[in-house]
Design a protein around this motif. Structure first.
Motif, PDB file in Angstrom:
ATOM      1  N   LYS A   4       0.860  -1.197   0.000  1.00  0.00           N
ATOM      2  CA  LYS A   4       0.000   0.000   0.000  1.00  0.00           C
ATOM      3  C   LYS A   4       0.891   1.240   0.000  1.00  0.00           C
ATOM      4  CE  LYS A   4      -3.739  -2.468   0.410  1.00  0.00           C
ATOM      5  NZ  LYS A   4      -4.134  -2.958  -0.927  1.00  0.00           N
ATOM      6  N   LEU A   5       0.778   2.025  -1.041  1.00  0.00           N
ATOM      7  CA  LEU A   5       1.535   3.274  -1.144  1.00  0.00           C
ATOM      8  C   LEU A   5       0.562   4.430  -1.035  1.00  0.00           C
ATOM      9  CD1 LEU A   5       3.789   2.439  -4.254  1.00  0.00           C
ATOM     10  CD2 LEU A   5       4.392   2.197  -1.842  1.00  0.00           C
ATOM     11  N   ARG A   6       0.927   5.421  -0.224  1.00  0.00           N
ATOM     12  CA  ARG A   6       0.046   6.584  -0.080  1.00  0.00           C
ATOM     13  C   ARG A   6       0.845   7.885  -0.168  1.00  0.00           C
ATOM     14  NH1 ARG A   6      -4.168   6.232   4.865  1.00  0.00           N
ATOM     15  NH2 ARG A   6      -5.411   7.692   3.608  1.00  0.00           N
ATOM     16  N   VAL A   7       0.163   8.915  -0.591  1.00  0.00           N
ATOM     17  CA  VAL A   7       0.723  10.257  -0.633  1.00  0.00           C
ATOM     18  C   VAL A   7       0.578  10.870   0.762  1.00  0.00           C
ATOM     19  CG1 VAL A   7       0.516  12.564  -1.648  1.00  0.00           C
ATOM     20  CG2 VAL A   7       0.044  10.523  -3.053  1.00  0.00           C
ATOM     21  N   GLY A   8       1.684  11.303   1.322  1.00  0.00           N
ATOM     22  CA  GLY A   8       1.650  11.958   2.632  1.00  0.00           C
ATOM     23  C   GLY A   8       2.314  13.313   2.557  1.00  0.00           C
ATOM     24  N   LYS A   9       1.812  14.239   3.353  1.00  0.00           N
ATOM     25  CA  LYS A   9       2.370  15.590   3.363  1.00  0.00           C
ATOM     26  C   LYS A   9       3.209  15.790   4.628  1.00  0.00           C
ATOM     27  CE  LYS A   9       0.823  20.369   2.921  1.00  0.00           C
ATOM     28  NZ  LYS A   9      -0.392  21.202   2.751  1.00  0.00           N
ATOM     29  N   VAL A  10       4.425  16.290   4.427  1.00  0.00           N
ATOM     30  CA  VAL A  10       5.329  16.445   5.561  1.00  0.00           C
ATOM     31  C   VAL A  10       4.880  17.619   6.431  1.00  0.00           C
ATOM     32  CG1 VAL A  10       7.714  16.829   6.300  1.00  0.00           C
ATOM     33  CG2 VAL A  10       7.240  15.478   4.234  1.00  0.00           C
ATOM     34  N   VAL A  11       4.591  17.313   7.687  1.00  0.00           N
ATOM     35  CA  VAL A  11       4.137  18.317   8.655  1.00  0.00           C
ATOM     36  C   VAL A  11       5.342  18.929   9.367  1.00  0.00           C
ATOM     37  CG1 VAL A  11       2.814  18.650  10.788  1.00  0.00           C
ATOM     38  CG2 VAL A  11       1.970  17.080   9.020  1.00  0.00           C
ATOM     39  N   SER A  12       6.305  18.075   9.726  1.00  0.00           N
ATOM     40  CA  SER A  12       7.518  18.579  10.369  1.00  0.00           C
ATOM     41  C   SER A  12       8.672  17.645  10.050  1.00  0.00           C
ATOM     42  CB  SER A  12       7.336  18.699  11.884  1.00  0.00           C
ATOM     43  OG  SER A  12       7.264  17.413  12.460  1.00  0.00           O
ATOM     44  N   ALA A  13       9.874  18.202  10.104  1.00  0.00           N
ATOM     45  CA  ALA A  13      11.078  17.418   9.816  1.00  0.00           C
ATOM     46  C   ALA A  13      12.190  17.937  10.701  1.00  0.00           C
ATOM     47  CB  ALA A  13      11.451  17.570   8.347  1.00  0.00           C
ATOM     48  N   GLU A  14      12.943  17.015  11.304  1.00  0.00           N
ATOM     49  CA  GLU A  14      14.076  17.447  12.118  1.00  0.00           C
ATOM     50  C   GLU A  14      15.171  16.396  12.082  1.00  0.00           C
ATOM     51  OE1 GLU A  14      13.102  16.517  16.640  1.00  0.00           O
ATOM     52  OE2 GLU A  14      11.414  17.610  15.727  1.00  0.00           O
ATOM     53  N   GLU A  15      16.375  16.865  12.374  1.00  0.00           N
ATOM     54  CA  GLU A  15      17.503  15.946  12.410  1.00  0.00           C
ATOM     55  C   GLU A  15      17.391  15.026  13.619  1.00  0.00           C
ATOM     56  OE1 GLU A  15      21.196  18.024  12.077  1.00  0.00           O
ATOM     57  OE2 GLU A  15      20.635  18.928  10.153  1.00  0.00           O
ATOM     58  N   VAL A  16      17.832  13.786  13.453  1.00  0.00           N
ATOM     59  CA  VAL A  16      17.903  12.850  14.575  1.00  0.00           C
ATOM     60  C   VAL A  16      19.263  13.060  15.249  1.00  0.00           C
ATOM     61  CG1 VAL A  16      17.998  10.403  15.221  1.00  0.00           C
ATOM     62  CG2 VAL A  16      16.355  11.172  13.489  1.00  0.00           C
ATOM     63  N   PRO A  17      19.269  13.393  16.530  1.00  0.00           N
ATOM     64  CA  PRO A  17      20.549  13.642  17.209  1.00  0.00           C
ATOM     65  C   PRO A  17      21.482  12.433  17.123  1.00  0.00           C
ATOM     66  CG  PRO A  17      18.696  14.279  18.610  1.00  0.00           C
ATOM     67  CD  PRO A  17      18.118  13.540  17.441  1.00  0.00           C
ATOM     68  N   ASN A  18      22.751  12.723  16.952  1.00  0.00           N
ATOM     69  CA  ASN A  18      23.797  11.689  16.900  1.00  0.00           C
ATOM     70  C   ASN A  18      23.692  10.749  15.701  1.00  0.00           C
ATOM     71  OD1 ASN A  18      24.811  12.628  19.429  1.00  0.00           O
ATOM     72  ND2 ASN A  18      23.182  11.442  20.435  1.00  0.00           N
ATOM     73  N   SER A  19      22.914  11.133  14.711  1.00  0.00           N
ATOM     74  CA  SER A  19      22.845  10.325  13.494  1.00  0.00           C
ATOM     75  C   SER A  19      23.331  11.161  12.323  1.00  0.00           C
ATOM     76  CB  SER A  19      21.411   9.867  13.242  1.00  0.00           C
ATOM     77  OG  SER A  19      21.320   9.341  11.929  1.00  0.00           O
ATOM     78  N   SER A  20      24.190  10.582  11.504  1.00  0.00           N
ATOM     79  CA  SER A  20      24.733  11.331  10.359  1.00  0.00           C
ATOM     80  C   SER A  20      23.778  11.308   9.169  1.00  0.00           C
ATOM     81  CB  SER A  20      26.081  10.742   9.949  1.00  0.00           C
ATOM     82  OG  SER A  20      25.911   9.389   9.600  1.00  0.00           O
ATOM     83  N   LYS A  21      22.798  10.429   9.206  1.00  0.00           N
ATOM     84  CA  LYS A  21      21.961  10.222   8.013  1.00  0.00           C
ATOM     85  C   LYS A  21      20.478  10.476   8.205  1.00  0.00           C
ATOM     86  CE  LYS A  21      24.566   6.563   5.637  1.00  0.00           C
ATOM     87  NZ  LYS A  21      24.458   5.171   5.172  1.00  0.00           N
ATOM     88  N   LEU A  22      20.009  10.337   9.449  1.00  0.00           N
ATOM     89  CA  LEU A  22      18.556  10.222   9.635  1.00  0.00           C
ATOM     90  C   LEU A  22      17.836  11.538   9.903  1.00  0.00           C
ATOM     91  CD1 LEU A  22      18.438   7.007  11.874  1.00  0.00           C
ATOM     92  CD2 LEU A  22      18.091   7.151   9.406  1.00  0.00           C
ATOM     93  N   LEU A  23      16.677  11.643   9.302  1.00  0.00           N
ATOM     94  CA  LEU A  23      15.735  12.717   9.622  1.00  0.00           C
ATOM     95  C   LEU A  23      14.465  12.071  10.179  1.00  0.00           C
ATOM     96  CD1 LEU A  23      15.927  15.050   6.478  1.00  0.00           C
ATOM     97  CD2 LEU A  23      17.123  15.328   8.658  1.00  0.00           C
ATOM     98  N   LYS A  24      13.861  12.763  11.135  1.00  0.00           N
ATOM     99  CA  LYS A  24      12.578  12.303  11.694  1.00  0.00           C
ATOM    100  C   LYS A  24      11.480  13.178  11.107  1.00  0.00           C
ATOM    101  CE  LYS A  24      10.790  13.412  15.810  1.00  0.00           C
ATOM    102  NZ  LYS A  24      10.635  13.539  17.283  1.00  0.00           N
ATOM    103  N   LEU A  25      10.559  12.553  10.432  1.00  0.00           N
ATOM    104  CA  LEU A  25       9.471  13.279   9.774  1.00  0.00           C
ATOM    105  C   LEU A  25       8.138  12.945  10.427  1.00  0.00           C
ATOM    106  CD1 LEU A  25      10.392  12.369   6.048  1.00  0.00           C
ATOM    107  CD2 LEU A  25      11.267  14.279   7.402  1.00  0.00           C
ATOM    108  N   ILE A  26       7.272  13.931  10.517  1.00  0.00           N
ATOM    109  CA  ILE A  26       5.866  13.661  10.837  1.00  0.00           C
ATOM    110  C   ILE A  26       5.107  13.907   9.536  1.00  0.00           C
ATOM    111  CG2 ILE A  26       3.855  14.257  12.246  1.00  0.00           C
ATOM    112  CD1 ILE A  26       6.178  13.070  13.891  1.00  0.00           C
ATOM    113  N   ILE A  27       4.377  12.889   9.124  1.00  0.00           N
ATOM    114  CA  ILE A  27       3.719  12.917   7.819  1.00  0.00           C
ATOM    115  C   ILE A  27       2.216  12.747   8.007  1.00  0.00           C
ATOM    116  CG2 ILE A  27       3.578  11.795   5.549  1.00  0.00           C
ATOM    117  CD1 ILE A  27       6.471  10.990   5.826  1.00  0.00           C
ATOM    118  N   SER A  28       1.470  13.608   7.352  1.00  0.00           N
ATOM    119  CA  SER A  28       0.010  13.559   7.469  1.00  0.00           C
ATOM    120  C   SER A  28      -0.624  12.884   6.253  1.00  0.00           C
ATOM    121  CB  SER A  28      -0.543  14.980   7.593  1.00  0.00           C
ATOM    122  OG  SER A  28      -1.954  14.945   7.487  1.00  0.00           O
TER     123      SER A  28
END
Lengths: 110, 110
Positions: free
Chosen positions: A15-39
């Motif tokens: 199941k693939l869905r279109v989601g809109k990014v509500v917020s995005a922030e860097e994950v502390p101590n990670s060189s690659k990861l972002l934490k997104l809240i998607i609606s």
């Protein structure tokens, strides 16, 4: 190779869905990861994505992304990722997938 | 529902690639279908897509689309479709999926 070809039914399990990014922030101590809240209109999900080298958090907010919606949740750096965003890479550049025309958040992909 | 959740391995059976539309034309006697030739750098594929009510053929040429690359070929109106383009619909509007930044044609999606 023909033997690797899948049926439409196998594809439809995803199941693939279109989601809109509500917020995005860097994950502390990670060189690659972002934490997104998607609606998805009817619900919001936390999704962790390894795209920090290619996107600034503020660039993603408001963008419509494509999310594998029925994936088993995973833990990354102690954070739950409930879904996975789709991105294409040619080995050098990386791009998230998006929609060409504006469709409502929560829309299903087929 | 949790029981419908899939594993990452199930998702990885599906090969998605970025393809660039080389040509697009209406399928005669079909109200819905367009016949596309899509390039993946190393090969070209004919893909038939039911998006005629939402896209003019000339609008698609040059566009980068997302194609299910390892689907078993299907016949539509006598034409072979070797792959399926992904599109999102909210019931009213329909949009093909594309890339947000330019990546090379043939790029894999993950």
């Amino acid at each position: 190779m023909e033997e690797d070809r899948i049926s439409i039914d196998e594809f439809r399990k995803i199941k693939l869905r279109v989601g809109k990014v509500v917020s995005a922030e860097e994950v502390p101590n990670s060189s690659k990861l972002l934490k997104l809240i998607i609606s998805f209109k009817d619900e919001q999900r936390q999704v962790v994505a390894g795209i920090k080298n290619h996107y600034k958090p503020e660039e993603l907010v408001g963008k419509k992304l494509i999310v594998v919606f029925n994936l088993k949740p995973a833990k990354l750096m102690g954070l739950t990722s409930d879904g996975m965003i789709l991105a294409a890479s040619d080995g050098e550049k990386l791009s998230v997938l998006t929609v060409d025309k504006d469709v409502d958040e929560g829309s299903y992909v087929s």
